[in-house]
Write a protein that holds these residues in place. Structure first.
Motif, PDB file in Angstrom:
ATOM      1  N   PHE A  95       0.836  -1.205   0.000  1.00  0.00           N
ATOM      2  CA  PHE A  95       0.000   0.000   0.000  1.00  0.00           C
ATOM      3  C   PHE A  95       0.870   1.255   0.000  1.00  0.00           C
ATOM      4  CE2 PHE A  95      -2.945   2.694   2.857  1.00  0.00           C
ATOM      5  CZ  PHE A  95      -3.503   3.333   1.760  1.00  0.00           C
ATOM      6  N   PHE A  96       1.832   1.315   0.897  1.00  0.00           N
ATOM      7  CA  PHE A  96       2.701   2.492   0.986  1.00  0.00           C
ATOM      8  C   PHE A  96       3.603   2.607  -0.247  1.00  0.00           C
ATOM      9  CE2 PHE A  96       2.450   1.589   5.785  1.00  0.00           C
ATOM     10  CZ  PHE A  96       1.256   2.291   5.882  1.00  0.00           C
ATOM     11  N   HIS A  97       3.998   1.474  -0.782  1.00  0.00           N
ATOM     12  CA  HIS A  97       4.855   1.497  -1.975  1.00  0.00           C
ATOM     13  C   HIS A  97       4.069   1.955  -3.205  1.00  0.00           C
ATOM     14  CE1 HIS A  97       8.083   0.390  -4.673  1.00  0.00           C
ATOM     15  NE2 HIS A  97       7.260  -0.406  -5.359  1.00  0.00           N
ATOM     16  N   ASP A  98       2.834   1.472  -3.343  1.00  0.00           N
ATOM     17  CA  ASP A  98       2.033   1.795  -4.525  1.00  0.00           C
ATOM     18  C   ASP A  98       1.480   3.218  -4.481  1.00  0.00           C
ATOM     19  OD1 ASP A  98       2.504  -0.759  -5.395  1.00  0.00           O
ATOM     20  OD2 ASP A  98       0.549  -1.548  -4.762  1.00  0.00           O
ATOM     21  N   LYS A  99       0.974   3.649  -3.329  1.00  0.00           N
ATOM     22  CA  LYS A  99       0.306   4.948  -3.256  1.00  0.00           C
ATOM     23  C   LYS A  99       1.274   6.100  -3.062  1.00  0.00           C
ATOM     24  CE  LYS A  99      -3.425   7.494  -1.001  1.00  0.00           C
ATOM     25  NZ  LYS A  99      -4.623   7.428  -0.112  1.00  0.00           N
ATOM     26  N   TRP A 100       2.252   5.925  -2.188  1.00  0.00           N
ATOM     27  CA  TRP A 100       3.178   7.015  -1.884  1.00  0.00           C
ATOM     28  C   TRP A 100       4.547   6.851  -2.544  1.00  0.00           C
ATOM     29  CZ3 TRP A 100      -0.479   5.577   1.729  1.00  0.00           C
ATOM     30  CH2 TRP A 100      -1.286   6.605   2.238  1.00  0.00           C
ATOM     31  N   ILE A 167     -10.044   4.960  13.814  1.00  0.00           N
ATOM     32  CA  ILE A 167     -10.970   5.285  12.723  1.00  0.00           C
ATOM     33  C   ILE A 167     -10.397   6.356  11.791  1.00  0.00           C
ATOM     34  CG2 ILE A 167     -13.310   6.050  12.173  1.00  0.00           C
ATOM     35  CD1 ILE A 167     -14.072   5.002  15.039  1.00  0.00           C
ATOM     36  N   PRO A 168     -10.014   7.542  12.301  1.00  0.00           N
ATOM     37  CA  PRO A 168      -9.445   8.547  11.382  1.00  0.00           C
ATOM     38  C   PRO A 168      -8.113   8.121  10.784  1.00  0.00           C
ATOM     39  CG  PRO A 168      -9.231   9.264  13.670  1.00  0.00           C
ATOM     40  CD  PRO A 168     -10.108   8.063  13.679  1.00  0.00           C
ATOM     41  N   SER A 169      -7.365   7.273  11.471  1.00  0.00           N
ATOM     42  CA  SER A 169      -6.073   6.837  10.942  1.00  0.00           C
ATOM     43  C   SER A 169      -6.250   6.103   9.615  1.00  0.00           C
ATOM     44  CB  SER A 169      -5.368   5.929  11.955  1.00  0.00           C
ATOM     45  OG  SER A 169      -5.120   6.609  13.158  1.00  0.00           O
ATOM     46  N   TYR A 170      -7.183   5.163   9.570  1.00  0.00           N
ATOM     47  CA  TYR A 170      -7.406   4.416   8.336  1.00  0.00           C
ATOM     48  C   TYR A 170      -8.023   5.288   7.251  1.00  0.00           C
ATOM     49  CZ  TYR A 170      -6.290   0.074  10.739  1.00  0.00           C
ATOM     50  OH  TYR A 170      -5.634  -0.926  11.406  1.00  0.00           O
ATOM     51  N   GLY A 174      -6.535   6.100   3.590  1.00  0.00           N
ATOM     52  CA  GLY A 174      -7.303   5.630   2.447  1.00  0.00           C
ATOM     53  C   GLY A 174      -7.686   6.724   1.475  1.00  0.00           C
ATOM     54  N   PHE A 175      -7.923   7.951   1.986  1.00  0.00           N
ATOM     55  CA  PHE A 175      -8.530   8.974   1.128  1.00  0.00           C
ATOM     56  C   PHE A 175      -7.788  10.308   1.110  1.00  0.00           C
ATOM     57  CE2 PHE A 175     -11.821   6.013   2.514  1.00  0.00           C
ATOM     58  CZ  PHE A 175     -12.261   5.564   1.282  1.00  0.00           C
ATOM     59  N   THR A 176      -6.611  10.364   1.699  1.00  0.00           N
ATOM     60  CA  THR A 176      -5.775  11.554   1.594  1.00  0.00           C
ATOM     61  C   THR A 176      -4.357  11.127   1.217  1.00  0.00           C
ATOM     62  OG1 THR A 176      -4.890  11.659   3.870  1.00  0.00           O
ATOM     63  CG2 THR A 176      -7.121  12.534   3.516  1.00  0.00           C
ATOM     64  N   SER A 246     -10.628  -1.391   1.406  1.00  0.00           N
ATOM     65  CA  SER A 246     -10.000  -2.055   2.554  1.00  0.00           C
ATOM     66  C   SER A 246      -9.863  -1.090   3.725  1.00  0.00           C
ATOM     67  CB  SER A 246      -8.624  -2.598   2.165  1.00  0.00           C
ATOM     68  OG  SER A 246      -8.731  -3.638   1.218  1.00  0.00           O
ATOM     69  N   MET A 247      -9.506   0.162   3.432  1.00  0.00           N
ATOM     70  CA  MET A 247      -9.372   1.144   4.503  1.00  0.00           C
ATOM     71  C   MET A 247     -10.725   1.427   5.157  1.00  0.00           C
ATOM     72  SD  MET A 247      -6.173   1.725   4.694  1.00  0.00           S
ATOM     73  CE  MET A 247      -5.907   0.049   4.111  1.00  0.00           C
ATOM     74  N   VAL A 248     -11.783   1.427   4.355  1.00  0.00           N
ATOM     75  CA  VAL A 248     -13.129   1.604   4.917  1.00  0.00           C
ATOM     76  C   VAL A 248     -13.478   0.423   5.813  1.00  0.00           C
ATOM     77  CG1 VAL A 248     -15.593   1.692   4.358  1.00  0.00           C
ATOM     78  CG2 VAL A 248     -13.959   3.076   3.055  1.00  0.00           C
TER      79      VAL A 248
END
Length: 288
Positions: A95-100, A167-170, A174-176, A246-248
């Motif tokens: 996830f971190f490799h693909d998105k960031w 909750i806010p962590s995921y 997921g969306f920022t 998945s984050m949701v």
């Protein structure tokens, strides 16, 4: 350690199998350590002439119906909490490799152990290192959290706080595009607080004669979640081809865990409030 070295081992030796063999080696070391501990424990019992285990160490399935609501709320919180943490860490490196675009390892021209040190020194800038923040936080700060719980109590309150911050962590991840190290630090704090308050709560709310059954049942139900949610996570990834769903799901587990934590606090208040007291105030033993 594994999150910071698995990709490095596979790259350095040219095959992912070497990373698997490294995992096997650590399992062997763990097994040997457990056997040595077991022998030392038995020897200590003989030297100190300790009494044999009593009924509280045995599992009796018929005791299930005697558990109070507070125990079930702790158990269901346990399921939701660990189902939100461990299946997430299984995908978070990709996830971190693909998105960031975080690298799997730090670029280094030094030898193998030099690269291992470099990976640890730059753990916040690699995908595997960022994943390891949760476990690293628990490794370093769990003893201090346990001491805090012993001194101030507030176990149900701490479980509410830990569930809430998940909750806010995921959702942020997921969306920022906020740097993932920040929400991961928050998740690490939750992974320190909740287990430090949750597991020691069981002997306080369960009759001493049924502690073994309680822990066995709690672990069994926890593992049901750990079997189910990695599968659900994989299906969501296959269907959506992204990480948002998945984050949701993980944030939703945080919400459900928060509900159980609040219900636990309410039930505990009705049962005498033992979880909020510091120290080891226990419930009175139940009549047989």
């Amino acid at each position: 350690f594994s999150f910071n070295t698995e990709a490095l081992i596979a790259k350095y030796f040219g095959n992912y199998k070497f990373a698997l063999w490294a995992a096997v080696l650590f399992c062997i070391v763990s097994l040997i350590s457990n056997l040595i501990y077991n022998m030392m424990d038995r020897r200590g019992e003989r030297i100190l002439n300790l009494p044999k285990a009593e009924a509280e160490d045995k599992i009796v399935l018929s005791d299930i119906k005697r558990f109070k609501p507070s125990f079930w709320y702790v158990t269901f919180l346990c399921v939701t909490f660990y189902s939100a943490i461990f299946p997430f860490t299984a995908l978070s490196t990709d996830f971190f490799h693909d998105k960031w675009g975080l690298p799997l390892k730090v670029a280094s021209s030094s030898g193998f152990f030099g690269q291992v040190f470099s990976n640890f020194a730059h753990m916040f800038s690699t995908a595997g290192g960022t994943t390891s923040i949760i476990i690293f936080a628990s490794m370093v700060f769990a003893p201090f959290a346990g001491n805090l719980v012993d001194r101030v109590g507030r176990r149900a309150t701490l479980m509410i706080i830990g569930s809430l911050v998940m909750i806010p962590s995921y959702l942020l991840m997921g969306f920022t595009h906020i740097q993932p190290a920040f929400p991961m630090i928050i998740l690490g704090a939750a992974f320190v607080l909740v287990p430090a308050a949750m597991w020691p709560s069981v002997p306080l709310i369960v009759d001493p004669k049924r502690v073994g059954t309680a822990f066995g049942l709690m672990t069994m139900i926890q593992n049901i979640g750990l079997a189910l949610f990695p599968y659900m996570n994989g299906k969501l990834r296959d269907v959506t081809h992204g990480y948002g769903a998945s984050m949701v799901m993980f944030a939703s587990l945080g919400i459900v865990g928060l509900v159980f934590a609040i219900l636990l606090k309410i039930a505990d208040r009705k049962e005498g409030g033992v979880l909020e007291y510091p120290g080891e105030k226990k419930i009175e033993p139940e009549a047989a």
